[in-house]
Design a protein around this motif. Structure first.
Motif, PDB file in Angstrom:
ATOM      1  N   ILE A 111      11.755 -59.185 -16.409  1.00 34.59           N
ATOM      2  CA  ILE A 111      12.239 -59.734 -15.329  1.00 34.59           C
ATOM      3  C   ILE A 111      12.267 -58.588 -14.470  1.00 34.59           C
ATOM      4  O   ILE A 111      12.844 -57.389 -14.717  1.00 34.59           O
TER       5      ILE A 111
ATOM      6  N   ILE B 168      13.559 -55.672 -16.816  1.00 35.66           N
ATOM      7  CA  ILE B 168      14.210 -55.658 -17.958  1.00 35.66           C
ATOM      8  C   ILE B 168      13.108 -56.362 -18.825  1.00 35.66           C
ATOM      9  O   ILE B 168      12.370 -57.350 -18.793  1.00 35.66           O
ATOM     10  N   ARG B 169      12.950 -55.695 -20.158  1.00 38.50           N
ATOM     11  CA  ARG B 169      11.969 -56.212 -21.219  1.00 38.50           C
ATOM     12  C   ARG B 169      12.887 -56.512 -22.337  1.00 38.50           C
ATOM     13  O   ARG B 169      13.480 -55.543 -22.987  1.00 38.50           O
ATOM     14  N   ILE B 170      12.897 -57.902 -22.642  1.00 38.97           N
ATOM     15  CA  ILE B 170      13.325 -58.042 -24.264  1.00 38.97           C
ATOM     16  C   ILE B 170      12.473 -57.825 -25.433  1.00 38.97           C
ATOM     17  O   ILE B 170      11.515 -58.201 -25.245  1.00 38.97           O
TER      18      ILE B 170
ATOM     19  N   TYR C 151      17.244 -58.985 -31.503  1.00 39.28           N
ATOM     20  CA  TYR C 151      16.657 -58.603 -30.330  1.00 39.28           C
ATOM     21  C   TYR C 151      17.310 -57.413 -29.763  1.00 39.28           C
ATOM     22  O   TYR C 151      18.378 -57.085 -30.164  1.00 39.28           O
TER      23      TYR C 151
ATOM     24  N   TYR D  62      16.598 -54.519 -25.911  1.00 41.10           N
ATOM     25  CA  TYR D  62      16.202 -54.635 -24.415  1.00 41.10           C
ATOM     26  C   TYR D  62      15.745 -53.154 -23.911  1.00 41.10           C
ATOM     27  O   TYR D  62      15.967 -52.184 -24.708  1.00 41.10           O
TER      28      TYR D  62
ATOM     29  N   SER E  35      17.959 -63.659 -27.610  1.00 40.36           N
ATOM     30  CA  SER E  35      17.385 -62.882 -26.348  1.00 40.36           C
ATOM     31  C   SER E  35      18.309 -62.987 -25.199  1.00 40.36           C
ATOM     32  O   SER E  35      18.162 -62.313 -24.505  1.00 40.36           O
ATOM     33  N   LEU E  36      18.888 -64.227 -25.091  1.00 42.00           N
ATOM     34  CA  LEU E  36      19.920 -64.553 -24.133  1.00 42.00           C
ATOM     35  C   LEU E  36      20.918 -63.482 -24.090  1.00 42.00           C
ATOM     36  O   LEU E  36      21.589 -62.986 -23.155  1.00 42.00           O
TER      37      LEU E  36
ATOM     38  N   ARG F  19      19.534 -60.186 -22.939  1.00 44.48           N
ATOM     39  CA  ARG F  19      19.402 -60.405 -21.580  1.00 44.48           C
ATOM     40  C   ARG F  19      20.706 -60.019 -20.673  1.00 44.48           C
ATOM     41  O   ARG F  19      20.566 -59.440 -19.655  1.00 44.48           O
ATOM     42  N   ARG F  20      21.821 -60.796 -21.058  1.00 49.43           N
ATOM     43  CA  ARG F  20      22.917 -60.851 -20.499  1.00 49.43           C
ATOM     44  C   ARG F  20      23.447 -59.048 -20.208  1.00 49.43           C
ATOM     45  O   ARG F  20      23.949 -58.692 -19.301  1.00 49.43           O
TER      46      ARG F  20
ATOM     47  N   ALA G 129      21.552 -56.476 -20.956  1.00 47.32           N
ATOM     48  CA  ALA G 129      20.616 -55.669 -19.987  1.00 47.32           C
ATOM     49  C   ALA G 129      20.661 -56.037 -18.213  1.00 47.32           C
ATOM     50  O   ALA G 129      20.817 -55.094 -17.776  1.00 47.32           O
ATOM     51  N   ASP G 130      21.139 -57.308 -18.145  1.00 49.20           N
ATOM     52  CA  ASP G 130      21.419 -57.578 -16.704  1.00 49.20           C
ATOM     53  C   ASP G 130      22.815 -56.700 -16.242  1.00 49.20           C
ATOM     54  O   ASP G 130      22.760 -56.201 -15.113  1.00 49.20           O
TER      55      ASP G 130
END
Length: 92
Positions: free
Chosen positions: A3, A14-16, A23, A25, A52-53, A56-57, A59-60
């Protein structure tokens, strides 16, 4: 999964990453790994994100902190507020 987001000509992706049991990141800057986070930050031991979610949160949040010129450190309180699942290590 990658993303992209841009701020002030600084491209961060961002790479998961898939780990053995969960997972992690990576934050990519200028097509190079800037941060490699295979485990949940701020937690003792090597615990991976359950899905992964959750990775992702987290990493965001790191990308937002970098964009705000803040140190991208994550606290346990921030993990809890994002509903990141982890196990509390018991010392014997």
């Amino acid at each position: 999964m990658i993303i992209s987001c841009q701020k002030k000509k600084q491209e961060l992706d961002i790479r998961i990453t898939k780990q053995k049991t969960g997972y992690g990141y990576q934050i990519i800057k200028n097509k190079k790994t800037f941060i490699n986070q295979p485990y949940i930050p701020a937690i003792s031991g090597e615990q991976v994100f359950k899905d992964s979610l959750q990775a992702r949160r987290t990493a965001d949040l790191v990308v937002r902190k970098i964009g705000n010129s803040s140190f991208p450190r994550i606290s346990v309180n921030e993990l809890d507020s994002m509903k990141i699942e982890y196990e509390i290590q018991k010392f014997q």
